[in-house]
Design an enzyme around this catalytic site. Structure first.
Site, mmCIF file in Angstrom:
data_model
loop_
_atom_site.group_PDB
_atom_site.id
_atom_site.type_symbol
_atom_site.label_atom_id
_atom_site.label_comp_id
_atom_site.label_asym_id
_atom_site.label_seq_id
_atom_site.Cartn_x
_atom_site.Cartn_y
_atom_site.Cartn_z
ATOM 1 N N LYS A 189 2.235 10.690 -0.272
ATOM 2 C CA LYS A 189 3.270 10.258 0.682
ATOM 3 C C LYS A 189 4.547 11.062 0.425
ATOM 4 O O LYS A 189 5.077 11.041 -0.679
ATOM 5 C CB LYS A 189 3.525 8.755 0.487
ATOM 6 C CG LYS A 189 4.703 8.235 1.282
ATOM 7 C CD LYS A 189 4.926 6.745 1.114
ATOM 8 C CE LYS A 189 6.215 6.323 1.784
ATOM 9 N NZ LYS A 189 6.565 4.931 1.547
ATOM 10 N N LEU A 202 6.584 -11.207 -5.553
ATOM 11 C CA LEU A 202 6.978 -12.068 -4.431
ATOM 12 C C LEU A 202 7.633 -13.357 -4.913
ATOM 13 O O LEU A 202 8.413 -13.970 -4.188
ATOM 14 C CB LEU A 202 5.750 -12.369 -3.569
ATOM 15 C CG LEU A 202 5.040 -11.128 -2.997
ATOM 16 C CD1 LEU A 202 3.756 -11.516 -2.275
ATOM 17 C CD2 LEU A 202 5.965 -10.359 -2.060
ATOM 18 N N GLU A 234 0.797 -1.232 0.000
ATOM 19 C CA GLU A 234 0.000 0.000 0.000
ATOM 20 C C GLU A 234 0.826 1.275 0.000
ATOM 21 O O GLU A 234 0.299 2.340 -0.265
ATOM 22 C CB GLU A 234 -0.913 0.003 1.230
ATOM 23 C CG GLU A 234 -1.849 -1.192 1.234
ATOM 24 C CD GLU A 234 -2.942 -1.095 2.258
ATOM 25 O OE1 GLU A 234 -2.652 -0.617 3.364
ATOM 26 O OE2 GLU A 234 -4.070 -1.486 1.950
#
Ligand code: FAD
Length: 504
Positions: A82, A339, A53
């Site tokens: 951010k 991943l 996120e």
């Protein structure tokens, strides 16, 4: 693999529909303009990790390249802005610092700002480094504007550097929509195994639970931690880094939003790991990354739940991982991403970026009619180097702690570190020198902010910073700090900015 000589590598099969799978489908369908067949295979029953996120500024370039309008993207994904990460209790309990995306201070002549700061700091006449970084000042005041610019020399500097927080599930859904509009096919269902060509082990097809076979020339393994193609099928091997980064679990839970809407991620050190806090428009994402050798899952969950800002909105979910990377990210006709390619804990929000970077590399070395081993080797060497540099940067946060209040912190502060990191730390400690490494995602201001933030202040400054008198140097610092503070305080509140620009 050569389907027949001189035939282009035509059929791309992506196994996995998490962030990695849909980022790959969107980027490749954009790059090849329907000139390749792209097929995504995913299983809703298996599901996705879905907790990526927080991002870094490079995500903006990825979205821009796809033609994804920023305010539309933030609206669809409940996104916020951010400016960096606030680290709480890392150097020592009770301490905090920001690692922001922007620069620090203003260089003077040929000397970097931080040398003037080191000089004044060692004379007890400087504020903490955060007081000279525009992103930090904006973050502390919860202010944001994409138009904010620090002052450089006589004029405005480059625009503020920022990234996003967003809901990863909604982002994958957006990318899926873009990809399907560009002709990407999707098959829902479980793959039971991969079929291989007997002669050389290249993958030829995915065998589905219902017996269907999905054939391809190039396979992108986005199947998550398991690495169904790169590991289960090709047995490529894994380089384990848990001796440097012992955290191996995370428990995640969303909670209700609270004001103010902070324009930064928070990473708070706990007794055997750390807790993230990621504010979105509709909720806050939280998680506790911890070392299972030092704390039980129940205790880690209890610590997390006791430290939420609002009521939990779902049950806590535990994820297990092993820090490290595949020995080869690309092997035969399989390229691993996300991943499936490896994992570094989300302390610096780097995983989604690594997918993006892996996609640019794949496009750069994209095979035409066959798989050329030197291209594959170069691709893998670049990927390894990038992973290793990020690994060093994350280890730095643990290595430089001064905490001794738990076995976990005592272990990480005294553990051996990679030689590459040790050299960097020593150069900085001695005289504030920053030795940039090739392919390091994190540039000098990042290393500076984390090293100083964790309490490592160089013994000496660069001699160029001695060219000012003590009074001039002190005035210079005060002037820069005041200018940046004035810029920050004129900006709108982050929540108001989001409301006007991109309310979901
Ligand atoms: C605790 C934690 C926190 C994180 N926080 C961040 C962050 O803040 N920022 C950031 O950038 N990254 C973060 N990440 C990383 C980020 O979540 C991942 O990089 C990203 O979600 C990509 O995941 P993925 O697509 O590789 O795998 P997954 O999300 O696991 O997707 C795997 C896909 O493969 C499919 N699949 C698997 N096996 C089969 C099969 N046999 N048949 C059919 N389909 C199959 C699944 O259905 C799924 O669609 C975090 C990760 C963790 C674990």
């Amino acid at each position: 693999m050569n389907p027949t000589p001189a035939q282009p590598i035509q059929r791309i099969v992506i196994l996995g529909g998490g962030s990695a799978g849909w980022m790959a489908a969107a980027a490749l369908s954009h790059a090849f303009h329907s000139k390749r067949s792209i097929h995504v295979v995913e299983s809703e029953a298996i599901g996705t990790v879905g907790v990526g996120e927080a991002t870094i500024p490079q995500m903006r370039a990825f979205n821009h390249a796809l033609g994804l309008d920023e305010s539309e993207f933030l609206r669809r994904t409940q996104g916020t802005f951010k400016l960096g990460i606030e680290f709480v209790d890392w150097g020592q309990r009770g301490e905090r610092y920001m690692h922001t995306f922007g620069g620090v201070g203003r260089d003077l002549g040929l000397a970097s700002f931080h040398h003037f700061w080191v000089r004044m700091r060692n004379e007890g006449k400087a504020l903490p480094l955060d007081a000279y970084a525009l992103n930090s000042l904006m973050g502390e005041a919860n202010r944001f504007s994409r138009e904010a610019r620090p002052v450089q020399g006589d004029g405005p500097g480059s625009p503020v550097s920022y990234a996003y927080h967003f809901d990863a599930g909604l982002y994958a859904a957006t990318l899926r929509q873009i990809s399907e509009a560009r002709g990407v096919r999707r098959t829902e269902g479980k793959v039971v195994r991969a079929l291989q060509r007997p002669a050389d082990g290249f993958v030829t097809a995915l065998l589905m639970e219902n017996g269907e076979q999905i054939e391809g020339d190039l396979f992108i393994d986005c199947s998550g931690f398991r690495g169904m193609l790169i590991e289960d099928t090709l047995h490529t091997g894994y380089e384990d880094w848990t001796h440097w980064l012992p955290c191996d679990r995370a428990v995640a839970v969303p909670c209700g939003s609270v004001a103010p809407l902070t324009p930064f991620t928070r990473a708070t050190a706990r007794t055997a790991g750390w807790q993230w806090r990621i504010p979105l428009q509709h909720r806050i994402g939280n998680g506790h990354v911890f070392s299972s050798a030092h704390i039980s899952e129940d205790e880690a969950t209890a610590q997390l739940l006791a430290n939420l800002d609002g009521p939990a909105l779902a049950d806590a979910r535990t994820l297990r991982f092993r820090t490290g990377k595949r020995k080869k990210m690309w092997h035969k006709n399989v390229v691993a991403m996300g991943l499936a390619s490896g994992f570094l804990e989300p302390l610096e929000s780097t995983s989604l970026y690594l997918i993006q970077s892996s996609l640019s590399r794949l496009i750069q070395f994209f095979p035409d009619t066959d798989f050329h081993q030197p291209d594959i080797d170069e691709h893998n060497a670049q990927a390894d180097e990038e992973f290793e540099r990020i690994r060093d940067f994350i280890i730095l946060h643990y290595h430089l702690t001064r905490r001794e209040d738990s076995a976990f912190w005592r272990q990480v502060r005294t553990m051996a570190i990679p030689e590459s990191l040790s050299r960097k730390v020593q150069a900085f400690a001695h005289a504030g020198r920053l030795h940039p490494a090739q392919r390091d995602l994190f540039s000098d201001p990042s290393w500076l902010q984390v090293m100083v933030g964790q309490g490592l202040v160089p013994q000496r400054n660069h001699p160029l910073a001695d060219h000012l008198s003590g009074a001039e140097c002190e005035f210079f610092l005060q002037h820069v700090g005041r200018q940046l503070q004035a810029i920050a305080m004129k900006l709108p509140d982050h929540a108001d900015y989001v409301r006007n620009y991109c309310t979901a």
